[in-house]
Design an enzyme around this catalytic site. Structure first.
Site, PDB file in Angstrom:
ATOM      1  N   GLU A 108     -19.449  21.321 -14.818  1.00  0.00           N
ATOM      2  CA  GLU A 108     -19.729  19.976 -15.348  1.00  0.00           C
ATOM      3  C   GLU A 108     -18.859  18.923 -14.661  1.00  0.00           C
ATOM      4  OE1 GLU A 108     -20.613  20.106 -19.922  1.00  0.00           O
ATOM      5  OE2 GLU A 108     -19.111  21.595 -19.425  1.00  0.00           O
ATOM      6  N   LYS A 110     -17.426  29.077 -28.623  1.00  0.00           N
ATOM      7  CA  LYS A 110     -17.927  28.485 -27.384  1.00  0.00           C
ATOM      8  C   LYS A 110     -17.180  28.848 -26.127  1.00  0.00           C
ATOM      9  CE  LYS A 110     -20.316  25.087 -27.024  1.00  0.00           C
ATOM     10  NZ  LYS A 110     -20.719  23.732 -26.746  1.00  0.00           N
ATOM     11  N   SER A 160     -13.824  25.491 -26.881  1.00  0.00           N
ATOM     12  CA  SER A 160     -13.964  24.291 -27.699  1.00  0.00           C
ATOM     13  C   SER A 160     -12.842  24.262 -28.718  1.00  0.00           C
ATOM     14  CB  SER A 160     -15.315  24.312 -28.405  1.00  0.00           C
ATOM     15  OG  SER A 160     -15.280  23.473 -29.549  1.00  0.00           O
ATOM     16  N   SER A 165       0.834  -1.207   0.000  1.00  0.00           N
ATOM     17  CA  SER A 165       0.000   0.000   0.000  1.00  0.00           C
ATOM     18  C   SER A 165       0.870   1.259   0.000  1.00  0.00           C
ATOM     19  CB  SER A 165      -0.924   0.007   1.221  1.00  0.00           C
ATOM     20  OG  SER A 165      -0.196  -0.217   2.413  1.00  0.00           O
ATOM     21  N   TYR A 188      -9.334  -7.525  12.301  1.00  0.00           N
ATOM     22  CA  TYR A 188      -8.702  -6.973  11.105  1.00  0.00           C
ATOM     23  C   TYR A 188      -8.614  -8.010  10.001  1.00  0.00           C
ATOM     24  CZ  TYR A 188      -5.314  -4.960   7.903  1.00  0.00           C
ATOM     25  OH  TYR A 188      -4.690  -4.491   6.772  1.00  0.00           O
ATOM     26  N   THR A 232     -40.443  24.786 -10.152  1.00  0.00           N
ATOM     27  CA  THR A 232     -40.682  23.406  -9.717  1.00  0.00           C
ATOM     28  C   THR A 232     -40.859  22.633 -11.011  1.00  0.00           C
ATOM     29  OG1 THR A 232     -43.087  23.663  -9.605  1.00  0.00           O
ATOM     30  CG2 THR A 232     -41.867  24.146  -7.579  1.00  0.00           C
ATOM     31  N   HIS A 233     -40.410  21.424 -11.063  1.00  0.00           N
ATOM     32  CA  HIS A 233     -40.427  20.622 -12.307  1.00  0.00           C
ATOM     33  C   HIS A 233     -39.668  21.328 -13.432  1.00  0.00           C
ATOM     34  CE1 HIS A 233     -43.817  18.360 -10.436  1.00  0.00           C
ATOM     35  NE2 HIS A 233     -44.135  19.544  -9.980  1.00  0.00           N
TER      36      HIS A 233
HETATM   37  N1  ARG Z   1      -1.155  -1.670   5.279  1.00  0.00           N
HETATM   38  C1  ARG Z   1      -2.116  -2.250   6.155  1.00  0.00           C
HETATM   39  C2  ARG Z   1      -3.447  -1.585   5.959  1.00  0.00           C
HETATM   40  O1  ARG Z   1      -3.491  -0.573   5.384  1.00  0.00           O
HETATM   41  C3  ARG Z   1      -1.676  -2.090   7.566  1.00  0.00           C
HETATM   42  C4  ARG Z   1      -2.155  -3.126   8.498  1.00  0.00           C
HETATM   43  C5  ARG Z   1      -1.563  -4.401   8.141  1.00  0.00           C
HETATM   44  N2  ARG Z   1      -1.751  -5.405   9.121  1.00  0.00           N
HETATM   45  C6  ARG Z   1      -1.542  -6.686   8.863  1.00  0.00           C
HETATM   46  N3  ARG Z   1      -1.715  -7.502   9.805  1.00  0.00           N
HETATM   47  N4  ARG Z   1      -1.153  -7.103   7.686  1.00  0.00           N
HETATM   48  O2  ARG Z   1      -4.457  -2.062   6.378  1.00  0.00           O
END
Ligand code: ARG
Length: 478
Positions: A305, A298, A292, A38, A332, A170-171
């Site tokens: 938007e 334009k 445009s 991550s 978890y 309205t509408h």
């Molecule tokens: N990178 C993990 C997350 O965002 C952190 C927690 C990870 N814990 C584990 N037991 N692998 O959730």
């Protein structure tokens, strides 16, 4: 990428880069490293991860789990990593998965095996919950403030239009005349509810999960109240299992963001309509419009938007979070790592949308004449004619019928209600007198709507006075 100087490893130091490598004999497949990491997006949690670690270290020192000297060295090490990351010199490693292990591993590299004591009485499960909560506290405060600034723009604009009459719809059919300022303050109310939702959400974000450990708590004599105080949390999570499994607070935040975007999207839709040639109620400033590539004439309302379009992204974030969580057993699960991107994206999208939207709104040109012409279509005050008859004693349902006939009579002849002659009106009902024409004017229509919350200029001015006072008070307190 910077290479880093290694300190001498101790006999029991991890044989792989992974802090969890002890029970593994094979190296992780490269694709698995990439798939499970991550760090490409959670690196931005680093200030929160370090703040949380510093508080945790202080607590370990205070409770005697670490010595004073160890505590000082660890905190100093963390501070220097903070600087290293802030300066852009930090070499993030994908095989270290996430921000937590990248920082911890660097700490051990820098200060030696002592760095490995930081994770005493802690798990990444309570650590990541902590980081996300700390991050959201800041984001909530920022978005709350951006909403306030947008409200200030609305009030400023509404003040200039306490006499500007436009058709209320309205509408999407012309319904009754309203003041443009009153219409703008409808959005003020929506953003006020958005702010209240954020404040409410903040209360549930601001609970300390740290100290839950992996899920069951810890055997060490920790002091969670001390950590909560250090980090400004109002409460300590009661149940260790809930503390690491809960993402309700993130879902609530995303839901609040989704509603903010829904409001901005409705406003955007109106700006798109109003800036069209068909309406011609406003012009956008050149700085907040685009052209445009093929049609030289334009000027497109792309900011509005895109705000309408980005609303879908934020709804998507909310749906992602709800769906990630729906099948997870306690406590978890790694699925929960999928919470970060939707949360970040919702926060970033709302943040930018509010910022650019306020700028756009501040610079619109309002075409007061076009609004008035659209309102002055001959029939928009039909309700006022009915109310006139009610004031003369006719039951409203009958009055509605009589006015309906007047509308038919006039529109058939290409006229408006003020073109119907007194004789014609009297044939419909003798209750109508000379004063009917005054009752049909736009000014009379809005001016009479003095019921609490109604569009009358007296109401609008009073409301604006109160709002200006509130805003000024907040600005001076900041
Ligand atoms: N990178 C993990 C997350 O965002 C952190 C927690 C990870 N814990 C584990 N037991 N692998 O959730």
């Amino acid at each position: 990428m910077k290479t880093t100087k290694k300190s001498k490893p101790s006999k029991n130091a991890p044989k792989s880069a992974k802090p969890w490598g002890g029970r593994f004999t094979e190296a992780t497949n490269q694709l698995v490293d990439e798939y499970t990491a991550s760090i490409p997006y959670d690196w931005r949690l680093y200030p929160y991860d370090i703040a949380g670690s510093v508080a945790h270290a202080e607590m370990l020192g205070k409770t005697g789990i670490l010595t004073k000297k160890e505590t000082v060295l660890i905190i100093r090490g963390l501070e220097s990593i903070r600087k290293e990351i802030a300066s852009g010199d930090f070499a993030f490693r994908i095989e270290l998965e996430d921000i937590h292990m990248n920082i911890e591993s660097r700490l051990i590299e820098n200060i030696g095996p002592l760095g490995g004591k930081l994770h005493t009485a802690r798990s990444r499960n309570d650590q990541v919950a902590l980081d996300l909560r700390l991050y959201l506290r800041d984001e909530i405060a920022e978005i709350h403030w951006l909403l306030r600034q947008l409200q200030a723009v609305l009030v400023g604009l509404a003040e200039k239009h306490t006499g500007t009459v436009m058709p209320g719809y309205t509408h999407l059919q012309r319904a009754q005349p309203v003041l443009f300022g009153h219409h703008l303050l409808a959005y003020y109310e929506m953003f006020d509810r958005d702010r209240a939702r954020l404040e409410d959400c903040f209360g549930r974000v601001n609970v300390l999960p740290l100290g839950a450990g992996a899920l069951a708590g810890t055997v060490h004599p920790i002091d969670r109240t001390f950590v909560a105080r250090k980090l400004g949390f109002d409460a300590v999570a009661e149940n260790s299992i809930d503390a690491v499994s809960d993402r309700d607070f993130a879902i609530e935040f995303a839901a609040a963001c989704a509603q903010i975007m829904m409001h901005l999207s409705r406003f955007s839709e109106e700006l798109v309509l109003w800036s069209s040639a068909e309406f011609g109620f406003i012009s956008l400033s050149d700085a907040y419009a685009t052209g445009s590539s093929i049609m030289p004439q334009k000027k497109n309302p792309d900011v509005a938007e895109l705000t309408r379009g980005k609303t879908g992204r934020v709804y998507g974030s909310l749906l992602s979070l709800l769906t990630v969580m729906k099948g997870l057993p306690l406590a978890y699960n790694r699925d929960m790592q999928e919470d970060k991107e939707p949360v970040f994206d919702a926060a970033d999208t709302v943040n930018r949308a509010l910022t650019v939207f306020a700028g756009m709104l501040q610079r619109i040109t309002v075409h007061v004449g076009a609004m008035r012409r659209a309102a002055d279509d001959g029939f928009i005050t039909a309700t006022d004619l009915a109310d006139y008859l009610v004031r003369k004693g006719m039951p409203f349902r009958e009055a509605h019928e009589v006015v309906g006939r007047a509308v038919l009579l006039a529109s058939g002849a290409g006229r408006g209600l003020h073109d119907v002659t007194l004789d014609e009106y009297r044939k419909l009902t003798p209750l109508i007198g000379h004063d009917v024409y005054d009752a049909l004017s736009l000014e009379a229509s809005v001016g009479r709507r003095t019921s609490y919350g109604g569009t009358a200029p007296t109401n609008l001015k009073k409301r604006l006075q109160a709002l200006k006072k509130q805003i000024a008070k907040e600005l001076s307190a900041r």
